[in-house]
Scaffold this active site. Sequence first.
Site, PDB file in Angstrom:
ATOM      1  N   LEU A  32       7.205   0.476  -2.162  1.00  0.00           N
ATOM      2  CA  LEU A  32       6.104  -0.389  -1.756  1.00  0.00           C
ATOM      3  C   LEU A  32       6.589  -1.300  -0.646  1.00  0.00           C
ATOM      4  O   LEU A  32       7.765  -1.674  -0.605  1.00  0.00           O
ATOM      5  CB  LEU A  32       5.609  -1.247  -2.936  1.00  0.00           C
ATOM      6  N   ASP A  33       5.679  -1.670   0.248  1.00  0.00           N
ATOM      7  CA  ASP A  33       6.014  -2.640   1.277  1.00  0.00           C
ATOM      8  C   ASP A  33       6.413  -3.964   0.629  1.00  0.00           C
ATOM      9  O   ASP A  33       6.027  -4.256  -0.503  1.00  0.00           O
ATOM     10  CB  ASP A  33       4.814  -2.890   2.200  1.00  0.00           C
ATOM     11  N   ARG A  34       7.139  -4.782   1.366  1.00  0.00           N
ATOM     12  CA  ARG A  34       7.609  -6.065   0.845  1.00  0.00           C
ATOM     13  C   ARG A  34       6.460  -6.886   0.252  1.00  0.00           C
ATOM     14  O   ARG A  34       6.601  -7.463  -0.836  1.00  0.00           O
ATOM     15  CB  ARG A  34       8.285  -6.855   1.968  1.00  0.00           C
ATOM     16  N   THR A  94       3.395  -5.878  -0.635  1.00  0.00           N
ATOM     17  CA  THR A  94       2.497  -5.178  -1.558  1.00  0.00           C
ATOM     18  C   THR A  94       3.068  -5.308  -2.964  1.00  0.00           C
ATOM     19  O   THR A  94       4.247  -5.051  -3.188  1.00  0.00           O
ATOM     20  CB  THR A  94       2.358  -3.688  -1.182  1.00  0.00           C
ATOM     21  N   ARG A 102      -3.247   0.597   4.458  1.00  0.00           N
ATOM     22  CA  ARG A 102      -3.409  -0.446   5.465  1.00  0.00           C
ATOM     23  C   ARG A 102      -3.929   0.128   6.778  1.00  0.00           C
ATOM     24  O   ARG A 102      -4.824  -0.442   7.421  1.00  0.00           O
ATOM     25  CB  ARG A 102      -2.065  -1.156   5.671  1.00  0.00           C
TER      26      ARG A 102
END
Length: 281
Positions: free
Chosen positions: A118-120, A122, A218
């Site tokens: 996961l993105d930082r 998210t 996104r």
Amino acid sequence: MELKEILYDQMRLSSRLVRKLKRTKNILVNGNKIAFHARLRKGDRVEVIMEEESNQFEPQNIPIDVVYEDMDLLILNKQPGLVVHPTKGHPIGTLANAIVYYMQERGESFKIRFVNRLDRDTSGLIIIAKNPYIQQELSKQMIDNQVEKRYLAVIKGCLETEKGTVDAPIGRPYPEDITRKVYAGGQPSITHYEAVEQLKDATVVRLLLETGRTHQIRVHMSYIGHPILGDELYGGKADILIERQALHAEILRFLHPRTGEPMEVKASIPADILELITKLS
């Protein structure tokens, strides 16, 4: 039947894993090491030894939210603002550092193998496999689209239709730029969405990923003119009501690699997204 057929066809081990097991001499038949092409008899016992591998991450006392754990899997609800894995820009203070500390406190040891990322900023569900076989099997399920990944997001504006699908290729046309774009040379990418609550100039949506490209939700939401609130990278702009993109990995469904049993895990919606929804209601 030859030993190699047992390993590949019945145990479903990858070629890479089998090569490693051969190199470390960790394949046994009836407790003995035998030739890879040897033929087996009914009743022979094939044993594969998975050696523990150490982690090189510094343990740090960072709180983690354990959603599910057994001898094979550790599934966490990652808080926003936490990088998953150490990088040059974030050598410490990551989820991996937190997991090493968690293991030490429990007297456990296993190599951290992230099945998904996961993105930082998210939040939500992260699966960690505790051994290479589990990682291999879950990775196969990911490739075969057998892992159901559902997200919750708050997007800008009101959708024209309650349900829809974005089928648009995503790629990174400029390697020096971290942003992804929809363009003809990208990889096939499919996102299904459904509105669940209308807010003031915003909509709460649940999303189902059919593919798993970097930044897919996104990019796709921005592409259809409804960027995620707080997502500065893809047009959501800084929002005084939330300090990150309002995106949460809420539900994962898959088959447990060891038992074959259907699994469903769910991560509670974090406080900042709940507060955002309340303020926009």
